[in-house]
Design an enzyme around this catalytic site. Structure first.
Site, mmCIF file in Angstrom:
data_model
loop_
_atom_site.group_PDB
_atom_site.id
_atom_site.type_symbol
_atom_site.label_atom_id
_atom_site.label_comp_id
_atom_site.label_asym_id
_atom_site.label_seq_id
_atom_site.Cartn_x
_atom_site.Cartn_y
_atom_site.Cartn_z
ATOM 1 N N HIS A 103 0.847 -1.183 0.000
ATOM 2 C CA HIS A 103 0.000 0.000 0.000
ATOM 3 C C HIS A 103 0.889 1.242 0.000
ATOM 4 O O HIS A 103 1.360 1.673 1.053
ATOM 5 C CB HIS A 103 -0.916 0.026 1.224
ATOM 6 C CG HIS A 103 -1.928 -1.071 1.250
ATOM 7 N ND1 HIS A 103 -3.022 -1.097 0.404
ATOM 8 C CD2 HIS A 103 -2.025 -2.191 2.032
ATOM 9 C CE1 HIS A 103 -3.750 -2.175 0.662
ATOM 10 N NE2 HIS A 103 -3.168 -2.839 1.636
ATOM 11 N N HIS A 113 -1.091 -6.638 -5.268
ATOM 12 C CA HIS A 113 -1.158 -7.927 -4.580
ATOM 13 C C HIS A 113 -0.554 -8.984 -5.492
ATOM 14 O O HIS A 113 -0.713 -8.939 -6.719
ATOM 15 C CB HIS A 113 -2.619 -8.281 -4.270
ATOM 16 C CG HIS A 113 -2.842 -9.748 -4.008
ATOM 17 N ND1 HIS A 113 -3.325 -10.605 -4.971
ATOM 18 C CD2 HIS A 113 -2.624 -10.489 -2.900
ATOM 19 C CE1 HIS A 113 -3.405 -11.820 -4.462
ATOM 20 N NE2 HIS A 113 -2.991 -11.778 -3.217
ATOM 21 N N ASN A 115 0.608 -13.444 -5.315
ATOM 22 C CA ASN A 115 0.612 -14.679 -4.542
ATOM 23 C C ASN A 115 1.036 -15.818 -5.451
ATOM 24 O O ASN A 115 0.575 -15.908 -6.592
ATOM 25 C CB ASN A 115 -0.802 -14.937 -3.990
ATOM 26 C CG ASN A 115 -0.930 -16.290 -3.317
ATOM 27 O OD1 ASN A 115 -1.285 -17.279 -3.962
ATOM 28 N ND2 ASN A 115 -0.655 -16.319 -2.041
ATOM 29 N N VAL A 116 1.934 -16.646 -4.970
ATOM 30 C CA VAL A 116 2.267 -17.900 -5.653
ATOM 31 C C VAL A 116 2.256 -18.997 -4.601
ATOM 32 O O VAL A 116 2.782 -18.821 -3.507
ATOM 33 C CB VAL A 116 3.624 -17.849 -6.383
ATOM 34 C CG1 VAL A 116 3.513 -17.038 -7.663
ATOM 35 C CG2 VAL A 116 4.720 -17.274 -5.505
#
Length: 308
Positions: A103, A113, A115-116
């Site tokens: 942020h 954002h 994600n893995v």
């Protein structure tokens, strides 16, 4: 979904990659911020496994940035994982991943954002069931066409080695997933999203996850570096805080990862690390017609082909 006979799952290799990815990303974010550093908080889970949460707060560039690595294990998958896969009920599991949310302070710099993740579910006498998932998505507060084109072009490059159909598929899945059904609007301008991925066997699926992870910084860094020095007033700041509310709503109402973490008795501080430090809600707020805020809602908060 079982493994390909020619490529067995290798959780050790996945863990090694994910830990390295966390190190690379946190080092780059500290470089960009130039002031704050990540607090590193290693933790253990009573039911098995653990992880390390890294949180940067009150920086010159980032109000909050979190990069979590988790590697949790258990004897029973939570309902969020078995609702659509009843054949997995009763299997032990190991789930690991890197998840991050940034942020920035400047309203012209977008929230991001990524994600893995990898999950393997095993049962004595049966083949392991595994899959990969992840992606990255961008949540700007003001629209910049060059940023949107760069973001989606880099996402396309991440998918290119795996065939021409992968990027359109993962882009569409991102547009569908990061959608606030109760608002009837997207969370941001999308990116990539996939889950339950086993195509081509373990080696090929692992390679896709690595490509997504490796393309995150090239996708985001040029954008945030272009925007963090732009001047802004309280008007832009108020709009940013208002739109951050949509981010919170999605994570608490619709995000399957949040639900999985809560149902698996994950670490609450790490699960809710993604929340912005400041946010605002205003009743029935409508931007002025023709304003930059209204233009953003009309031109950017809808699925678009930014690449071609």
């Amino acid at each position: 979904m079982s493994t390909s006979p020619v490529s067995r799952p290798d959780p050790v290799a996945v863990e090694t990659y994910l830990r390295g990815l966390q190190n690379r990303i946190t080092a780059e974010i500290e470089r960009i911020d130039g002031q704050a550093t990540f607090l590193r908080d290693a933790w253990q889970r009573d039911e098995g496994g653990g992880g390390e949460s890294r949180v940067l707060a009150d920086g010159a560039v980032f109000e909050r940035a979190g990069v979590n690595f988790s590697d949790i294990r258990g004897t029973k998958l939570p309902p969020a994982a078995t609702a659509a896969r009843p054949e997995l009920v009763g299997r032990g599991f190991r789930a690991m991943g890197v998840s991050l949310v940034f942020h920035p302070r400047n309203p012209y710099a977008p929230t991001v954002h990524a994600n893995v993740r990898f999950l393997i579910a095993e049962k004595d006498g049966e083949e392991p069931v595994w899959w990969f998932g992840g992606g990255f998505d961008l949540t700007p507060y003001y629209g910049f066409e060059e940023d949107a084109i760069h973001w989606h072009s880099t996402a396309r490059d991440a998918c290119a080695p795996f065939g021409p159909s992968v990027f359109p598929k993962l882009k569409a899945q991102c547009d569908d997933y990061f959608f606030l059904k109760h608002r009837g609007e997207p969370r941001g301008i999308g990116g990539l999203f996939y889950d339950d991925w086993t195509e081509g066997g373990f080696d090929a699926s692992f390679a896709l996850m690595q490509s997504v992870g490796d393309h995150f910084l090239p996708a985001y860094v040029p954008i945030v570096e272009r925007r963090i020095g732009l001047p802004y007033t309280q008007r832009e700041r108020d709009w940013q805080l208002y739109r951050r509310g949509r981010y919170v709503e999605f994570n608490l109402v619709w995000d399957r990862g949040t639900l999985f973490g809560l149902q698996s008795k994950g670490r609450i501080e790490s699960i809710l690390m993604s929340m912005p430090p400041l946010v605002a809600w205003h009743y029935n707020h409508q931007p002025e017609p023709g304003s930059p805020e209204a233009t953003f809602l009309a031109d950017y908060l809808r699925p678009r082909d930014w690449v071609t």
